[in-house]
Design a protein around this motif. Sequence first.
Motif, mmCIF file in Angstrom:
data_model
loop_
_atom_site.group_PDB
_atom_site.id
_atom_site.type_symbol
_atom_site.label_atom_id
_atom_site.label_comp_id
_atom_site.label_asym_id
_atom_site.label_seq_id
_atom_site.Cartn_x
_atom_site.Cartn_y
_atom_site.Cartn_z
ATOM 1 N N PHE A 359 88.538 -8.253 163.696
ATOM 2 C CA PHE A 359 86.624 -8.593 163.633
ATOM 3 C C PHE A 359 85.940 -7.860 162.787
ATOM 4 N N ALA A 360 86.246 -6.496 162.701
ATOM 5 C CA ALA A 360 85.302 -5.700 162.090
ATOM 6 C C ALA A 360 85.512 -5.872 160.486
ATOM 7 N N ALA A 361 86.726 -6.201 160.061
ATOM 8 C CA ALA A 361 86.948 -6.310 158.942
ATOM 9 C C ALA A 361 85.948 -7.179 158.313
ATOM 10 N N ILE A 362 85.914 -8.539 158.718
ATOM 11 C CA ILE A 362 85.289 -9.771 158.281
ATOM 12 C C ILE A 362 83.910 -10.104 159.009
ATOM 13 N N ALA A 363 83.388 -9.405 159.750
ATOM 14 C CA ALA A 363 82.076 -9.326 160.569
ATOM 15 C C ALA A 363 81.166 -9.426 159.388
ATOM 16 N N PRO A 364 81.179 -8.657 158.477
ATOM 17 C CA PRO A 364 79.850 -8.680 157.504
ATOM 18 C C PRO A 364 80.025 -9.843 156.652
ATOM 19 N N ALA A 365 81.143 -10.634 156.238
ATOM 20 C CA ALA A 365 81.374 -11.685 155.585
ATOM 21 C C ALA A 365 80.724 -12.857 156.352
ATOM 22 N N VAL A 366 81.169 -12.822 157.710
ATOM 23 C CA VAL A 366 80.775 -13.821 158.568
ATOM 24 C C VAL A 366 79.304 -14.140 158.866
ATOM 25 N N TYR A 367 78.731 -12.757 159.168
ATOM 26 C CA TYR A 367 77.285 -13.067 159.358
ATOM 27 C C TYR A 367 76.450 -13.283 158.242
ATOM 28 N N ALA A 368 76.777 -12.946 157.005
ATOM 29 C CA ALA A 368 75.845 -13.654 155.747
ATOM 30 C C ALA A 368 76.126 -14.981 155.515
ATOM 31 N N GLU A 369 77.494 -15.625 156.017
ATOM 32 C CA GLU A 369 77.749 -16.749 155.781
ATOM 33 C C GLU A 369 76.829 -17.639 156.858
ATOM 34 N N LEU A 370 76.321 -17.173 157.614
ATOM 35 C CA LEU A 370 75.638 -18.245 158.669
ATOM 36 C C LEU A 370 74.221 -18.473 158.199
ATOM 37 N N PHE A 371 73.882 -17.672 157.104
ATOM 38 C CA PHE A 371 72.200 -17.762 156.895
ATOM 39 C C PHE A 371 72.094 -18.073 155.518
ATOM 40 N N PRO A 372 71.031 -18.729 155.209
ATOM 41 C CA PRO A 372 70.750 -18.833 153.596
ATOM 42 C C PRO A 372 70.106 -17.797 153.043
ATOM 43 N N THR A 373 70.062 -17.681 151.741
ATOM 44 C CA THR A 373 69.839 -16.290 151.129
ATOM 45 C C THR A 373 68.105 -16.030 151.454
ATOM 46 N N SER A 374 67.305 -16.613 151.591
ATOM 47 C CA SER A 374 65.850 -16.253 151.777
ATOM 48 C C SER A 374 65.719 -15.508 153.020
ATOM 49 N N VAL A 375 66.584 -15.715 153.962
ATOM 50 C CA VAL A 375 66.496 -14.920 155.334
ATOM 51 C C VAL A 375 67.950 -14.360 155.804
ATOM 52 N N ARG A 376 68.340 -14.154 154.925
ATOM 53 C CA ARG A 376 70.028 -13.673 155.156
ATOM 54 C C ARG A 376 70.001 -12.239 155.578
ATOM 55 N N THR A 377 69.137 -11.365 155.307
ATOM 56 C CA THR A 377 69.137 -9.880 155.729
ATOM 57 C C THR A 377 68.309 -9.748 156.897
ATOM 58 N N VAL A 378 67.172 -10.409 157.100
ATOM 59 C CA VAL A 378 66.463 -10.103 158.222
ATOM 60 C C VAL A 378 67.094 -11.305 159.342
ATOM 61 N N GLY A 379 67.689 -12.267 158.906
ATOM 62 C CA GLY A 379 68.262 -13.180 159.692
ATOM 63 C C GLY A 379 69.301 -12.697 160.728
ATOM 64 N N MET A 380 70.255 -11.741 159.993
ATOM 65 C CA MET A 380 71.423 -11.118 160.710
ATOM 66 C C MET A 380 70.904 -9.862 161.320
ATOM 67 N N ALA A 381 69.834 -9.097 160.706
ATOM 68 C CA ALA A 381 69.470 -7.722 161.083
ATOM 69 C C ALA A 381 69.075 -7.608 162.458
ATOM 70 N N VAL A 382 68.148 -8.691 162.619
ATOM 71 C CA VAL A 382 67.367 -8.244 164.062
ATOM 72 C C VAL A 382 68.358 -8.664 165.455
#
Length: 442
Positions: A359-382
């Motif tokens: 899970f840990a290996a691909i979690a960063p990719a999965v989280y990024a793939e859930l959101f559009p570019t405009s809100v990708r950082t804050v969308g996963m961060a909070v």
Amino acid sequence: MTTLKHRPAPGTAAPAAAQRTTAKTLFGIGTGNAVEWFDWAIYATFASYIAQALFSKENPSSAFLATLGIFAVGFIARPIGGLLFGIIGDRIGRKTAMTAAVALAAFGSLLIAITPSYASIGTWASVILLVARLLQGLAHGGEMPSAQTYLAEIAPAKQRGLYSTLIYASGNGGIVVGTLLGAIFTMVLSPEQMHSFGWRIPFLIGALLGLYTLIMRARLQESEHFTQNKASDGKGAAKPSLYRDFMANRIPALQVIGLTVGITVVYYIWSVSTPAHAISTLHIPASQALWVGVAANLVFIASLPLWGKLSDRIGRRPVMAISLIGASALQIPASLFVRDAWWQLLVSMIVMLVFIAGFAAIAPAVYAELFPTSVRTVGMAVPYAFSVALFGGTAAYLQAACDVWFGSNGALMFSIYAIILMLISAFTVYRIKESKGIDLHD
């Protein structure tokens, strides 16, 4: 800009300058992430020494629980840090957010290193420790989402799973270095020296490494996805609205919470706090427990690329399902197997960490793939920081508390709690869409 997305034409060699830029970019991401995790992990590694130095010695058990309590309190600041640095990352730039986060973490580490002892200033020592941990919580709440977003956006779409493994590989590299320092110091320094000044040295090293990383990250170039999206904002796009962005992406945000709650508990327990728990509760010699932590985390790091490559081939969902189901099935046996011998600790940690690595290996990719570019950082961060704060941040405390509350049944009770959370994550995996190889612009 030269990033991993820019490949040479067929039949030509990649320019040396482009290769150096790519290497420096990955090194800047990995080193900064390692420093952040190093700062975070050495607190757990040296928790027993911190408890005796910065808290009253009248009740050692209470002091140790208070030290772990502050470890949990540090996580409370992470959602705030995720929001703050997430906004910076989506409005100003991923690079700016990453650079500011590592600077704040380094300052927190320096503050812990120079905090006077409880014997010198009384409860103020505990207060300063709390402030330093809150600052580091803010920093770490912004570091991972910013670094994950940046890495996902510069990686080739068909290899994003593999490249995303850099986050936990570098992070656990920081954990390994911190644990290794603990093992070495306990061998070369006397117990009196460790309690006097030895435990402070890793925090000072963390501050110095943070300064070095700050300079490295300031020289990175911005993500092409971000710069292109930023350019489109100036061509008639709607004015950014944090509330509107969150409402439009509330389902992915809830999915991040569901995905995170289970794995964050077992990850922090088996990768970070188990050696300290073995020392303080199971009375395994400190040097043995810390060397076991080093060995087990090296196995974890080695297995990450294998899981990442597998996800690029068969998909994210199958890999996450294998990881969560396997870890759930083995949680109770692995916990009960650890008694009073270092080899028991080693076997349990390796078995659990190999499954957790999926899970840990691909979690960063999965989280990024859930959101559009405009809100990708804050969308996963909070939502990510909220989950880690509420569940990961309290894991070590609950593990120790279960031993106090339930005695010999403590390991079993905590394992049941961890399994329930992992099943929630497994259900979330079942509900999300497969995202292997998607174009992040879409």
